[in-house]
Scaffold this motif. Structure first.
Motif, PDB file in Angstrom:
ATOM      1  N   LEU A  44      -8.550  -6.903  -9.465  1.00 30.04           N
ATOM      2  CA  LEU A  44      -8.016  -6.229 -10.642  1.00 30.04           C
ATOM      3  C   LEU A  44      -7.928  -4.731 -10.422  1.00 30.04           C
ATOM      4  N   ILE A  45      -8.957  -4.144  -9.817  1.00 33.95           N
ATOM      5  CA  ILE A  45      -8.959  -2.694  -9.572  1.00 33.95           C
ATOM      6  C   ILE A  45      -7.880  -2.319  -8.560  1.00 33.95           C
ATOM      7  N   VAL A  46      -7.875  -3.009  -7.417  1.00 30.01           N
ATOM      8  CA  VAL A  46      -6.950  -2.651  -6.333  1.00 30.01           C
ATOM      9  C   VAL A  46      -5.504  -2.871  -6.753  1.00 30.01           C
ATOM     10  N   PHE A  47      -5.208  -4.055  -7.274  1.00 29.58           N
ATOM     11  CA  PHE A  47      -3.821  -4.378  -7.596  1.00 29.58           C
ATOM     12  C   PHE A  47      -3.383  -3.750  -8.915  1.00 29.58           C
ATOM     13  N   GLY A  48      -4.339  -3.387  -9.778  1.00 31.92           N
ATOM     14  CA  GLY A  48      -3.975  -2.650 -10.976  1.00 31.92           C
ATOM     15  C   GLY A  48      -3.408  -1.283 -10.627  1.00 31.92           C
ATOM     16  N   LEU A  49      -4.061  -0.594  -9.690  1.00 30.69           N
ATOM     17  CA  LEU A  49      -3.557   0.717  -9.257  1.00 30.69           C
ATOM     18  C   LEU A  49      -2.226   0.575  -8.519  1.00 30.69           C
ATOM     19  N   TYR A  50      -2.137  -0.413  -7.625  1.00 28.67           N
ATOM     20  CA  TYR A  50      -0.890  -0.610  -6.876  1.00 28.67           C
ATOM     21  C   TYR A  50       0.228  -1.074  -7.813  1.00 28.67           C
ATOM     22  N   GLY A  51      -0.117  -1.926  -8.797  1.00 27.50           N
ATOM     23  CA  GLY A  51       0.885  -2.373  -9.758  1.00 27.50           C
ATOM     24  C   GLY A  51       1.449  -1.227 -10.561  1.00 27.50           C
ATOM     25  N   GLY A  52       0.623  -0.221 -10.862  1.00 22.02           N
ATOM     26  CA  GLY A  52       1.130   0.948 -11.562  1.00 22.02           C
ATOM     27  C   GLY A  52       2.163   1.693 -10.732  1.00 22.02           C
ATOM     28  N   ALA A  53       1.883   1.834  -9.424  1.00 24.47           N
ATOM     29  CA  ALA A  53       2.850   2.494  -8.544  1.00 24.47           C
ATOM     30  C   ALA A  53       4.132   1.667  -8.425  1.00 24.47           C
ATOM     31  N   GLY A 324       4.160   3.923 -15.150  1.00 28.72           N
ATOM     32  CA  GLY A 324       3.558   2.776 -14.483  1.00 28.72           C
ATOM     33  C   GLY A 324       2.216   3.109 -13.860  1.00 28.72           C
ATOM     34  N   ARG A 325       2.153   4.245 -13.135  1.00 25.59           N
ATOM     35  CA  ARG A 325       0.894   4.612 -12.479  1.00 25.59           C
ATOM     36  C   ARG A 325      -0.208   4.900 -13.503  1.00 25.59           C
ATOM     37  N   LEU A 326       0.152   5.541 -14.591  1.00 26.87           N
ATOM     38  CA  LEU A 326      -0.849   5.804 -15.630  1.00 26.87           C
ATOM     39  C   LEU A 326      -1.259   4.509 -16.329  1.00 26.87           C
ATOM     40  N   ALA A 327      -0.314   3.559 -16.458  1.00 30.80           N
ATOM     41  CA  ALA A 327      -0.668   2.260 -17.037  1.00 30.80           C
ATOM     42  C   ALA A 327      -1.667   1.532 -16.146  1.00 30.80           C
ATOM     43  N   GLY A 328      -1.556   1.716 -14.812  1.00 29.04           N
ATOM     44  CA  GLY A 328      -2.528   1.135 -13.899  1.00 29.04           C
ATOM     45  C   GLY A 328      -3.915   1.708 -14.115  1.00 29.04           C
ATOM     46  N   ILE A 329      -3.993   3.012 -14.344  1.00 30.73           N
ATOM     47  CA  ILE A 329      -5.286   3.644 -14.626  1.00 30.73           C
ATOM     48  C   ILE A 329      -5.822   3.160 -15.964  1.00 30.73           C
TER      49      ILE A 329
END
Length: 411
Positions: A44-53, A324-329
């Motif tokens: 969740l942490i890793v792909f959440g950040l990548y998903g935001g990008a 998107g990147r902020l949504a990942g954070i």
């Protein structure tokens, strides 16, 4: 998109109940069931950040569709495993980790697409509708799952989840394309760092993340609800304890018309988070199950108020190219906190007792939120009528409505 999410949330709650129940049946171990949360956290942490990008670099509609299709395939794998003469244990953990990864990829796109398809002044209402959708699922979904599993078994539960994903895919396909900005960069570590740097530079945004993390870490006791029900001599009320917060949340969402008349969003985030902690503290002190349920509902309502205004700050001020990147954070702030909060609640209950864990965690939440309010004056001073970032977004939305020439002029 709202209907697609509503259908999916019901199916997801079927699997949310079915998977740990199946693990319990196969292993008889509480540790084996609890390990599901551990395998879900890192993806969740890793792909959440990548998903935001990714959400900033590609068509958000396509990203939502592909991840939704992947989630459907994973539910089908659970179904096939369950139909085996002797279902295997390891696929349950693998699928749980992959579901967490795909959820991390998808959620930033789901959140980032909303400001593109909803008028700026209607964003608080859209946020309230999305919150209500989840709350309906949180109340009805587990109840439906219990009935389906009890009377028809695990295969039907997984099969219905697959069916809901198919319906969701059909509905999502009806969305218009949502391509990346013309100057969007490819997903990269540098792009993720750029988003984190932007969030760090906006102390009111930083405050929303910090307040949510503190509230969830200190006052999220759902992991010990079964033990609390036993101490209150009300094991029959366990399901009601899980549903009480969602009932309070739904009540707030159904009466959320007042949200659009509030402009000091930062103060509401802080006050509601403190209310969440205070309600949890009172619930931990009380002996009567009905008053405990009432204050759990109050806590759920406060959490929703805080969430509505956090989302309003995010959606009304963050530029689309960073959305998107902020949504990942943001995904990390409201997902990691509850996971760590379960560990805190269980560990403290072991050391000090169940009820102490609940009321002390609530008081710690109030204290932490108060300290953050003092430390982050920009959060307390935030006013969506005068905030320069909100004003820039209003001008940009108005320019987009006026045409390409006006967009260039606004930029």
């Amino acid at each position: 998109m709202w209907l697609a999410g509503l259908v999916t949330v019901f199916g997801s709650f079927l699997t949310f109940i079915a998977l740990p129940l199946q693990l319990k049946e196969l292993t008889g171990s509480a540790l084996a069931v609890g390990a599901v949360g551990a395998v879900e956290l890192v993806p969740l942490i890793v792909f959440g950040l990548y998903g935001g990008a990714l959400a900033d670099a590609m068509d958000r509609r396509k990203l939502i569709l592909w991840t939704e299709a992947g989630l459907a395939v994973l539910s089908a794998m659970l179904l096939l495993n369950t139909l085996l003469p002797h279902p295997m244990i390891w696929p349950l953990y693998v699928v749980a980790a992959l579901v967490s990864a795909l959820t991390g990829l998808q959620r930033p796109a789901l959140q980032a697409i909303v400001p593109r398809i909803v008028a700026h002044e209607q964003l608080p209402a859209a946020i309230a509708l999305n919150s209500m959708r989840w709350q309906l699922g949180a109340i009805v979904g587990p109840s439906l799952a219990g009935i389906v599993i009890a009377f028809a078994g695990l295969p039907l539960a997984y099969g219905l989840d697959v069916a809901t994903f198919v319906v969701s895919l059909v509905l999502t396909a009806g969305l218009s394309p949502s391509p990346a900005s013309h100057d969007a960069e490819k997903p990269s570590l540098r792009g993720i760092v750029e988003g984190a740097r932007y969030a760090w530079g906006r102390k009111e945004l930083l405050g929303t993340y910090a307040v949510d993390l503190a509230a969830m870490f200190f006052a999220m006791p759902t992991a010990i609800f079964p033990f609390l029900a036993d101490e209150l001599h009300a094991p029959w009320a366990l399901g009601l304890m899980y549903a009480a917060g969602a009932v309070g949340s739904l009540t707030v969402s159904l009466t959320s018309g007042w949200v659009s008349r509030v402009h000091r969003h930062g103060r509401m985030v802080v006050l509601a988070a403190a209310g969440w902690g205070a309600a949890m503290a009172v619930a931990g002190w009380l002996d009567n199950i009905w008053t405990v349920l009432f204050f759990l509902a109050v806590a759920g309502g406060c959490d929703t108020v805080s969430g509505l205004f956090r989302s309003a700050i995010w959606d009304q001020t963050i530029p689309d190219e960073l959305r998107g990147r902020l949504a990942g954070i943001e995904l990390l702030s409201y997902s990691v906190g509850p996971q760590l909060g379960q560990v805190r609640a269980g560990g403290m209950a072991t050391l000090t007792g169940v009820r102490t864990s609940v009321w002390a965690g609530g008081l710690a939440c109030v204290a932490a939120v108060g300290l953050l309010a003092v430390s982050l004056p920009k959060l307390m001073a935030y006013d969506q009528r005068t905030d320069p970032h909100a004003e820039a977004m209003r001008r940009r939305k108005a320019a987009e409505a006026a045409g390409p020439g006006a967009v260039a002029e606004a930029a």
